[in-house]
Design a protein around this motif. Sequence first.
Motif, PDB file in Angstrom:
ATOM      1  N   ALA A 216      -6.017  10.075  -6.001  1.00  0.00           N
ATOM      2  CA  ALA A 216      -4.602   9.611  -6.627  1.00  0.00           C
ATOM      3  C   ALA A 216      -3.913  10.179  -5.386  1.00  0.00           C
ATOM      4  N   ARG A 217      -2.749   9.573  -6.114  1.00  0.00           N
ATOM      5  CA  ARG A 217      -1.525   9.531  -4.759  1.00  0.00           C
ATOM      6  C   ARG A 217      -0.287  10.066  -5.889  1.00  0.00           C
ATOM      7  N   ALA A 218       0.240  11.483  -5.650  1.00  0.00           N
ATOM      8  CA  ALA A 218       1.380  11.734  -5.614  1.00  0.00           C
ATOM      9  C   ALA A 218       2.841  10.563  -5.103  1.00  0.00           C
ATOM     10  N   PRO A 219       3.787  10.623  -6.250  1.00  0.00           N
ATOM     11  CA  PRO A 219       4.839  10.412  -5.795  1.00  0.00           C
ATOM     12  C   PRO A 219       5.409  10.337  -4.311  1.00  0.00           C
ATOM     13  N   GLY A 220       5.626   9.815  -3.366  1.00  0.00           N
ATOM     14  CA  GLY A 220       6.119  10.219  -2.308  1.00  0.00           C
ATOM     15  C   GLY A 220       4.904  10.015  -1.335  1.00  0.00           C
ATOM     16  N   ASP A 221       3.668  10.026  -1.660  1.00  0.00           N
ATOM     17  CA  ASP A 221       2.646  10.385  -0.841  1.00  0.00           C
ATOM     18  C   ASP A 221       2.490   9.149  -0.292  1.00  0.00           C
ATOM     19  N   TRP A 222       1.606   8.439   1.203  1.00  0.00           N
ATOM     20  CA  TRP A 222       1.832   7.609   1.667  1.00  0.00           C
ATOM     21  C   TRP A 222       0.500   6.772   1.434  1.00  0.00           C
ATOM     22  N   ARG A 223       1.159   5.661   1.210  1.00  0.00           N
ATOM     23  CA  ARG A 223      -0.294   4.218   0.519  1.00  0.00           C
ATOM     24  C   ARG A 223      -0.218   3.823   1.664  1.00  0.00           C
ATOM     25  N   PRO A 224      -1.239   3.291   1.870  1.00  0.00           N
ATOM     26  CA  PRO A 224      -1.628   2.505   3.548  1.00  0.00           C
ATOM     27  C   PRO A 224      -1.499   0.839   2.858  1.00  0.00           C
ATOM     28  N   PRO A 225      -0.662   0.875   3.766  1.00  0.00           N
ATOM     29  CA  PRO A 225      -0.305  -0.849   3.513  1.00  0.00           C
ATOM     30  C   PRO A 225      -1.279  -1.866   4.348  1.00  0.00           C
TER      31      PRO A 225
END
Length: 318
Positions: A216-225
């Motif tokens: 799970a990623r929090a808001p503002g975490d990097w999501r790999p494109p």
Amino acid sequence: MVDVPALVAQAREGRPRAVARLISLVEGASPQLREVMAALAPLTGGAYVVGLTGSPGVGKSTSTSALVSAYRRAGKRVGVLAVDPSSPFSGGALLGDRVRMSEHASDPGVYIRSMATRGHLGGLAWSAPQAIRVLDAAGCDVVLVETVGVGQSEVEIASQADTSVVLLAPGMGDGIQAAKAGILEIGDVYVVNKADRDGADATARELNHMLGLGEARAPGDWRPPIVKTVAARGEGVDEVVEALEKHRAWMEEHGVLAERRRARASHEVETVAVTALRERIGDLRGDRRLGVLAERIVSGELDPYAAADELVAGLTGR
């Protein structure tokens, strides 16, 4: 003996022979290695280190060459460390000519070096961290590190790079393999190369789905494109560079870049210390102390762990 200060000064001027000699001293574990590292230390920290990994056949060398071209168009000096399998005969890099990158051979703003793994697992050469330091100190703005392409064990690049790029290609089963290979944990940018082939869109969708199933990623975490490219034609490469720059900016904003570099330095210190300790233990073969400990284990007086504690305490003076 090599005049290390003069060699470092020449490397700073961009002389490729000086850079090559410094990396050779590193690879050969020269007695002057400590002097080299001490001279380089104040000059490092400016290069952005990008690691490229993926299974054989996904186009790592072609993608690396395309990235070199893109960064050169932006006026940046680029260093490339291409890690190859070792020859079982000479110990050297099997693909040392790097024919796919030959177009950059005459460019004074590009330095390309092949390094052999020499049996080191994880997709990198043992001396890769020190070689990265050489290229950093030599004034490279970007250092691209291409792993050996041994399959799915080459996750060590994540501990050596500021940003890790994972390459996949359609029709190779990479999407499915990624889920059980651990590369979903190390990628900061994913590239589906050879996107002109059938199945490229499906590979990207599958990868996107698996990334969504990850931690799970929090808001503002990097999501790999996920970027689709045809590196052989230079298509999509500018988008990869844009993704890399966005990741670098995000890391700087959130303090992640400094944290990764501290972790990298910590790992490097640990590796050097363990290697030195292993060499000292190796020197004890046939030594009376080791024989005494072995005899006490055989007699049941000591267990192997307690004996190892005694040995380490004797070697370190603790």
